[in-house]
Scaffold this active site. Structure first.
Site: not given
Length: 287
Positions: A46, A51, A76, A109
């Site tokens: 994930d 990120y 996401k 997200h």
């Protein structure tokens, strides 16, 4: 490692247990952690555009030599890209960063801004085969009722904060009506010392010869929640997944349900959250 799967409402089978890479830097650390997780038997990773480590995730998957169809990859879209044309580009950017022909699960997200436009882009990408399953993240009951009735495709997943102190009962009741899976972020309460000191958890850890984290993750698994704890330490990555060789009794499950405080660290409905996230950072600043 034999990890059970859960069937999503679109018919796809998702590994019920995976590996999260939130806050793992893209300085080689993500590549190493994902490589270790795959080596240890994890088959569900994930990540997210926000990120900033999609590329290292993709490289670790490619270098693992594991057939693509055996690894479930989630990413996401950040809410900065929710305008329809931006959303279409964001999907292609994630595919490019990951070096993949398709993404198994792609989520919105955050549930603010032009959610309806972004969701339309996800629906189209799913039809085009770029994404297998589509879902949302951080949708409270209030936000779910605001957005989802207007979607043509019901989300397969809602990824939210979930742990024994915040068990999201109202949301789970809503999701159950449409067979929507709940995924947990912060499944271990981000190491909350009070949670890890709970006598009932420590007693069960002794009984089953497990650690408290394993008891928590087993509880969540038995509730039907998809979890993907994060660690950069190989021993912890290994031990987190060692939850499939025992089962909590119904009485023990009931005892852990009583730990619920009904409140988490993050309130998606709080005033100012939407504005703060919309202005949080520019994920394209370094493009």
């Amino acid at each position: 490692m034999n990890i059970p799967t859960f069937k999503l409402n679109d018919g796809n089978e998702i590994p019920s247990f995976g590996f999260g890479v939130f806050q793992i830097p893209a300085d080689g650390s993500t590549y190493k952690a994902v490589s270790n997780a795959l080596k240890l038997g994890y088959r569900h990773i994930d990540t997210a555009a926000a990120y900033f480590n999609e590329q290292e995730v993709g490289k670790a998957i490619k270098d693992s030599g594991i057939p693509r169809d055996q690894i479930w990859v989630t990413s996401k879209m950040w809410l900065q890209d929710y305008a329809y044309e931006d959303a279409k580009k964001a999907i292609d950017t994630s595919l490019n960063n990951l070096g993949l022909d398709y993404i198994d699960l792609y989520l919105l997200h955050q549930p603010y801004g032009k959610v309806d436009e972004a969701w339309r882009a996800l629906e189209e990408a799913q039809k085009a085969g770029k994404i297998r399953s589509i879902g949302v993240s951080n949708m409270s009951p209030k936000l779910w009722k605001k957005w989802v009735p207007n979607f043509n495709v019901t989300p397969a997943v809602n990824q939210v904060e979930f742990n024994p102190y915040f068990q999201q009962q109202e949301l789970r009741d809503i999701l159950a009506d449409s067979h929507v899976a709940l995924e947990a972020w912060a499944p271990l309460g981000e190491g909350n010392k009070d949670l890890f000191a709970e006598p009932v958890l420590n007693d069960l850890a002794k009984k089953y010869n497990k650690n408290v984290g394993q008891i928590i993750l087993r509880y969540e698994h038995q509730l039907g929640v998809i979890v993907f704890p994060k660690s950069v330490h190989e021993a912890r990555i290994k031990s987190n997944a060692e939850i499939f060789d025992f089962e909590l009794t119904s009485d023990e499950m009931d005892a852990l349900r009583k730990l619920d405080k009904g409140k988490g660290m993050h309130d998606p409905d709080a005033p100012g959250v939407a504005d703060a996230l919309l202005n949080a950072f520019d994920i394209h600043a370094n493009d």
